[in-house]
Design a protein around this motif. Structure first.
Motif, mmCIF file in Angstrom:
data_model
loop_
_atom_site.group_PDB
_atom_site.id
_atom_site.type_symbol
_atom_site.label_atom_id
_atom_site.label_comp_id
_atom_site.label_asym_id
_atom_site.label_seq_id
_atom_site.Cartn_x
_atom_site.Cartn_y
_atom_site.Cartn_z
ATOM 1 N N PHE A 77 160.819 -87.291 -24.872
ATOM 2 C CA PHE A 77 160.134 -86.198 -25.552
ATOM 3 C C PHE A 77 158.761 -85.948 -24.938
ATOM 4 O O PHE A 77 158.351 -84.810 -24.756
ATOM 5 C CB PHE A 77 160.000 -86.483 -27.057
ATOM 6 C CG PHE A 77 161.150 -85.925 -27.844
ATOM 7 C CD1 PHE A 77 161.207 -84.588 -28.169
ATOM 8 C CD2 PHE A 77 162.192 -86.751 -28.245
ATOM 9 C CE1 PHE A 77 162.274 -84.068 -28.868
ATOM 10 C CE2 PHE A 77 163.264 -86.239 -28.946
ATOM 11 C CZ PHE A 77 163.306 -84.895 -29.267
ATOM 12 N N THR A 132 156.098 -83.025 -25.382
ATOM 13 C CA THR A 132 155.527 -83.270 -26.701
ATOM 14 C C THR A 132 154.289 -84.135 -26.537
ATOM 15 O O THR A 132 154.266 -85.015 -25.676
ATOM 16 C CB THR A 132 156.531 -84.044 -27.574
ATOM 17 O OG1 THR A 132 157.751 -83.358 -27.554
ATOM 18 C CG2 THR A 132 156.053 -84.170 -28.994
ATOM 19 N N ASP A 133 153.284 -83.864 -27.346
ATOM 20 C CA ASP A 133 152.107 -84.728 -27.323
ATOM 21 C C ASP A 133 152.521 -86.150 -27.681
ATOM 22 O O ASP A 133 153.269 -86.359 -28.635
ATOM 23 C CB ASP A 133 151.106 -84.201 -28.344
ATOM 24 C CG ASP A 133 149.811 -84.954 -28.271
ATOM 25 O OD1 ASP A 133 148.864 -84.405 -27.713
ATOM 26 O OD2 ASP A 133 149.762 -86.100 -28.759
ATOM 27 N N LEU A 178 151.783 -87.368 -31.327
ATOM 28 C CA LEU A 178 152.653 -86.791 -32.350
ATOM 29 C C LEU A 178 154.066 -87.334 -32.222
ATOM 30 O O LEU A 178 154.713 -87.670 -33.219
ATOM 31 C CB LEU A 178 152.642 -85.271 -32.235
ATOM 32 C CG LEU A 178 151.261 -84.658 -32.484
ATOM 33 C CD1 LEU A 178 151.270 -83.185 -32.156
ATOM 34 C CD2 LEU A 178 150.856 -84.881 -33.919
ATOM 35 N N ALA A 179 154.545 -87.455 -30.981
ATOM 36 C CA ALA A 179 155.877 -88.031 -30.788
ATOM 37 C C ALA A 179 155.901 -89.458 -31.313
ATOM 38 O O ALA A 179 156.866 -89.888 -31.951
ATOM 39 C CB ALA A 179 156.261 -87.991 -29.313
ATOM 40 N N ALA A 203 156.107 -89.440 -34.987
ATOM 41 C CA ALA A 203 157.478 -89.097 -35.386
ATOM 42 C C ALA A 203 158.396 -90.306 -35.251
ATOM 43 O O ALA A 203 159.210 -90.585 -36.132
ATOM 44 C CB ALA A 203 157.994 -87.941 -34.545
ATOM 45 N N ILE A 204 158.233 -91.055 -34.157
ATOM 46 C CA ILE A 204 159.075 -92.241 -33.951
ATOM 47 C C ILE A 204 158.819 -93.263 -35.058
ATOM 48 O O ILE A 204 159.747 -93.879 -35.592
ATOM 49 C CB ILE A 204 158.787 -92.875 -32.563
ATOM 50 C CG1 ILE A 204 159.209 -91.914 -31.445
ATOM 51 C CG2 ILE A 204 159.477 -94.222 -32.431
ATOM 52 C CD1 ILE A 204 160.665 -91.838 -31.173
ATOM 53 N N ILE A 220 157.801 -92.674 -38.110
ATOM 54 C CA ILE A 220 158.402 -92.193 -39.360
ATOM 55 C C ILE A 220 159.911 -92.383 -39.311
ATOM 56 O O ILE A 220 160.532 -92.843 -40.264
ATOM 57 C CB ILE A 220 158.033 -90.709 -39.581
ATOM 58 C CG1 ILE A 220 156.531 -90.572 -39.811
ATOM 59 C CG2 ILE A 220 158.798 -90.130 -40.753
ATOM 60 C CD1 ILE A 220 156.048 -89.146 -39.797
ATOM 61 N N LEU A 221 160.482 -92.043 -38.158
ATOM 62 C CA LEU A 221 161.925 -92.195 -37.979
ATOM 63 C C LEU A 221 162.335 -93.659 -38.166
ATOM 64 O O LEU A 221 163.336 -93.960 -38.826
ATOM 65 C CB LEU A 221 162.309 -91.717 -36.578
ATOM 66 C CG LEU A 221 163.780 -91.598 -36.257
ATOM 67 C CD1 LEU A 221 164.384 -90.462 -37.046
ATOM 68 C CD2 LEU A 221 163.988 -91.366 -34.770
ATOM 69 N N VAL A 272 151.941 -83.473 -40.316
ATOM 70 C CA VAL A 272 153.140 -82.638 -40.310
ATOM 71 C C VAL A 272 152.801 -81.239 -40.823
ATOM 72 O O VAL A 272 153.206 -80.229 -40.236
ATOM 73 C CB VAL A 272 154.224 -83.260 -41.207
ATOM 74 C CG1 VAL A 272 155.532 -82.513 -41.020
ATOM 75 C CG2 VAL A 272 154.404 -84.724 -40.893
ATOM 76 N N GLN A 292 162.062 -85.404 -41.452
ATOM 77 C CA GLN A 292 160.666 -85.131 -41.109
ATOM 78 C C GLN A 292 160.372 -85.465 -39.648
ATOM 79 O O GLN A 292 159.737 -84.696 -38.929
ATOM 80 C CB GLN A 292 159.793 -85.967 -42.032
ATOM 81 C CG GLN A 292 158.337 -85.893 -41.726
ATOM 82 C CD GLN A 292 157.581 -86.921 -42.541
ATOM 83 O OE1 GLN A 292 158.078 -87.427 -43.530
ATOM 84 N NE2 GLN A 292 156.378 -87.223 -42.122
ATOM 85 N N ALA A 293 160.867 -86.627 -39.205
ATOM 86 C CA ALA A 293 160.626 -87.037 -37.819
ATOM 87 C C ALA A 293 161.234 -86.024 -36.852
ATOM 88 O O ALA A 293 160.612 -85.652 -35.852
ATOM 89 C CB ALA A 293 161.215 -88.422 -37.578
ATOM 90 N N ILE A 330 159.077 -82.939 -36.683
ATOM 91 C CA ILE A 330 157.880 -83.118 -35.842
ATOM 92 C C ILE A 330 158.253 -83.012 -34.374
ATOM 93 O O ILE A 330 157.621 -82.307 -33.592
ATOM 94 C CB ILE A 330 157.215 -84.486 -36.089
ATOM 95 C CG1 ILE A 330 156.789 -84.620 -37.532
ATOM 96 C CG2 ILE A 330 156.007 -84.660 -35.171
ATOM 97 C CD1 ILE A 330 156.093 -85.921 -37.811
ATOM 98 N N LEU A 331 159.326 -83.726 -33.995
ATOM 99 C CA LEU A 331 159.695 -83.738 -32.574
ATOM 100 C C LEU A 331 160.052 -82.335 -32.099
ATOM 101 O O LEU A 331 159.644 -81.917 -31.023
ATOM 102 C CB LEU A 331 160.869 -84.698 -32.350
ATOM 103 C CG LEU A 331 160.506 -86.181 -32.423
ATOM 104 C CD1 LEU A 331 161.745 -87.042 -32.310
ATOM 105 C CD2 LEU A 331 159.507 -86.544 -31.328
ATOM 106 N N THR A 339 156.884 -79.933 -32.074
ATOM 107 C CA THR A 339 155.858 -80.226 -31.081
ATOM 108 C C THR A 339 156.389 -80.191 -29.661
ATOM 109 O O THR A 339 155.606 -80.119 -28.724
ATOM 110 C CB THR A 339 155.226 -81.607 -31.325
ATOM 111 O OG1 THR A 339 156.277 -82.558 -31.373
ATOM 112 C CG2 THR A 339 154.458 -81.622 -32.607
#
Lengths: 325, 381
Positions: free
Chosen positions: A88, A94-95, A98-99, A102-103, A105-106, B295, B339-340, B343-344, B347
């Motif tokens: 990503f 992707t920044d 932020l990526a 996201a990871i 949170i995932l 987010v 949510q993840a 975001i991906l 962005t």
């Protein structure tokens, strides 16, 4: 408990052994953070990588009945997650912060979700019979009075952490790949001009970082505890990032910083019995990290100014001699 | 006509975000299919839940208020092309300070509540200015410093909660409930002709006056960002920091202020957690919401006016997930996965361009083949 009792317990073998045990899941991700940091990217996702590996290790070892397979699967899952991050970041632009978020949170959501699907419990995996890695008893050293009790009988990841620190140091400073990696981090444009593939170098750095962080995660669920617990990394991935900066962005410095964090953690447990609020003791490493960050940058600025001054003086001297001719 | 519309950046952004949300909701449904005995029922609970009962709608709106404030806080820093992960720490200290005032300062409500809110904002300002100062004057990495400050704030919060605020001998780590003078009043004023609505909302869905404050903060943030010299400097810094500094903007001051102003709004969000939602101070008060502002700001593309709408949409998903967990066999963590993915996808700068490229390439191919067909036809003719 009086003060000298606490002091004595701090310098006891059992306490130092516990410092090593607590530090290990910080050292390993910190090394991963160091490598990505030197390649010019901040790996916020260490936390998520650790969680995924911790979870995968436990699940695979429980269902296969083999600790070895669990460890291998955990490491592979960590590398895969960092590949997703790298893909990503490098391919989809992707920044990375932020990526990384996201990871994380995932990983938090995904592990709890799957834990519930597999065990019907959202708290921990204690209903599964997962294995733990063996402890290593050193034949002769364990008979040495003090040291033996500190270093013998530790689980295998403690040793792996030290071994990997050494390997990371060799990789970064004794191999061409290491100098390429650092070049990319220092100045990607210059590195590109020199024919170094910047994207590939960064991807490799991220994958290695995933490899290292995954051991940190496995330490949590297959050595430190013997099961997976939701959000069990509890911010260790972020502390690991701090250790990189506190350690002056050097492998052995990072190791020392991670041990310092472990020491403060262990100490706060000890001081709890002295009625010193453990929360306040626990803030010390973070305050120290901020101070280290400040000192590091002040030094960088001083070096820069020094260079500028020298350059200026040199030019003055050249112009002076030029005028003389 | 449609193409012209598509060319507008605003429309394009909106489509992109819509696409991202649709894809991730679709993936969420696939996951539900795999794990649930009643996937349709579970997903229905997820997607319609917040509207089914008034107290559920209330939960959604309260969540939206927090998310709006957090989203604004993040947008204020992101707009300057800076990063801050410090909202958690600022919220914690905001909640701590405002909560302490609500509990212990013996003033009537009309003074106590404003005092508590102002104190939360001041603390947020100071705690926000710190990483800004470190960044501007010492070039200290703002991500690391804000993370460290979060960790420090969390421990300070726990310390004060456990050793000074929680009632003597309590077996749990929480304060007493705030007295009536320390809780934000319901958003509908208690006047005779609204008595019925007041009764309904204060009992079933206690949405507080923070609703109005949040709306005011949205407008104020927009005004500051687009109608004041400071906002101009902020946006200039975000667009091109070198240009900004050559253009005579005091970038250091702007950076410090960007963090500090963002801290004000986060502090207010923290006050809302204590005085509006929980009505007491609890351990881990910010859990699950610490990074959510990011987010929201992303979905709103850092546009203050878009923030409340993004917060509504995102708060809806969160509230829906809670209801899904309560009424079906799917756990609420599925929303984290969704949510993840959002975001991906939002962005990833290249998601839409890649689709766009494919479309263009396909169109070019068509044109090419059409052009090449023409002479062939002529020859044939």
């Amino acid at each position: 408990m009086s003060f000298d009792v606490v002091l004595r317990s701090i310098f006891s073998a059992a306490f130092l052994a516990s410092v090593l045990r607590i530090s290990t899941p910080l050292i390993l991700p910190a090394l991963g953070g160091l490598i990505t940091d030197l390649s010019g990217a901040i790996n916020i996702a260490l936390e998520g990588i650790m969680l995924v590996s911790a979870f995968t290790g436990v699940i695979v070892s429980a269902y296969s009945g083999s600790v070895g397979l669990g460890v291998i699967a955990g490491v592979i899952s960590g590398i895969l997650i960092s590949y997703v991050l790298g893909w990503f970041h490098l391919h989809m632009k992707t920044d990375i912060i932020l990526a990384g978020i996201a990871i994380n949170i995932l990983a938090t959501g995904g592990t709890i979700f799957l834990l519930f699907v597999l065990t019907g419990d959202k708290g921990n995996s204690q209903s599964l019979a997962s294995g733990t890695v063996p402890n290593i008893h050193l034949p002769f050293i364990q008979d040495i009075p003090f040291i033996g009790r500190v270093i013998s009988g530790q689980h295998v990841f403690v040793w792996i952490a030290f071994l990997l620190t050494w390997l990371v140091a060799v990789y970064l400073y004794r191999t061409p790949w290491g100098s390429h990696l650092r070049a990319v981090g220092e100045n990607p444009d210059a590195a590109e001009t020199m024919g170094i593939n910047v994207n590939r170098t960064r991807m490799i750095a991220l994958l290695i970082s995933g490899f290292l962080a995954s051991f940190g995660g496995l330490t949590m669920s297959m050595a430190y505890l013997s099961f997976f617990q939701r959000e069990m990394t509890a911010g260790r991935g972020f502390i690991a990032l701090a250790a990189v900066y506190l350690g002056g962005r050097k492998p052995w410095g990072t190791l020392a910083a991670a041990i310092l964090f472990g020491f403060a953690d262990a100490l706060s447990h000890q001081l709890g019995s002295l009625r010193v609020p453990s929360q306040l003791v626990q803030t010390i490493p973070y305050v120290v990290t901020i101070l280290a960050l400040v000192i590091y940058n002040l030094r960088e600025q001083a070096i820069k100014r020094d260079r500028q001054r020298k350059f200026y003086e040199q030019q003055q001297a050249e112009m002076g001699s030029g005028g003389g001719l | 006509m449609i193409r012209k519309l598509y060319m507008k950046p605003f429309v394009r952004e909106f489509l992109r975000i819509l696409l991202a949300i649709t894809i991730s909701l679709g993936l969420g449904f696939i996951i539900t299919l795999l794990v649930s005995d009643d996937p349709v029922g579970a997903y229905q609970a997820f997607l319609t839940g917040p509207l089914t009962r008034i107290n559920r709608t209330g939960e959604w709106i309260k969540e939206t208020i927090t998310l709006t404030l957090l989203g604004l806080s993040v947008a204020l820093v992101f707009k300057a092309n800076l990063f801050s992960l410090g909202q958690e720490g600022q919220m914690l200290l905001g909640a701590l300070v405002s909560g302490s005032i609500s509990l212990f300062v013996p003033l009537p409500a009309i003074l106590r509540i404003p005092l508590a809110l102002i104190a939360a904002m001041v603390v947020g300002y100071l705690f926000g200015a710190l990483p800004g100062y470190l960044k501007a004057h010492l070039n200290a990495n703002e991500i690391v410093s804000t993370l460290m400050l979060n960790a420090i704030a969390l421990r300070l919060y726990d310390y004060f909660l456990i050793f000074h605020i929680k009632p003597e001998g309590a077996g749990y780590n929480a304060s007493d409930f705030f007295p009536k003078e320390g809780i934000l009043p319901t958003f509908i004023p208690n006047v005779p002709f609204l008595a019925e609505a007041y009764e309904l909302f204060s009992r079933r869905a206690n949405i507080t006056i923070m609703l109005y404050i949040a709306i005011a903060v949205v407008i104020l943030t927009w005004y500051v960002m687009y109608r004041t010299p400071y906002g101009y400097e902020l946006r200039m810094l975000g667009a091109n920091s070198k240009f900004a500094s050559y253009g005579g903007i005091n970038t250091k001051k702007t950076i410090v202020l960007a963090f500090a102003v963002s801290g004000i709004v986060s502090g207010l969000a923290g006050a809302h957690l204590g005085m509006g939602i929980h009505e007491k101070l609890i351990a881990n008060i910010t859990i699950g919401i610490a990074f959510e502002g990011i987010v929201v700001a992303l979905l709103a593309r850092n546009n203050p006016i878009a923030v409340p709408f993004a917060a509504l949409a995102y708060g809806y998903l969160r509230a829906g997930a809670d209801i899904m967990e309560r009424t079906s066999d799917v756990s609420r963590e599925m929303v984290l996965v969704i949510q993840a993915i959002i975001i991906l996808l939002v962005t990833a700068e290249r998601v839409l361009p890649i689709i766009q490229q494919r479309v263009n390439a396909a169109r070019a191919n068509n044109n090419l083949s059409m052009n090449s067909e023409k002479p062939a036809l002529e020859e044939g003719g």
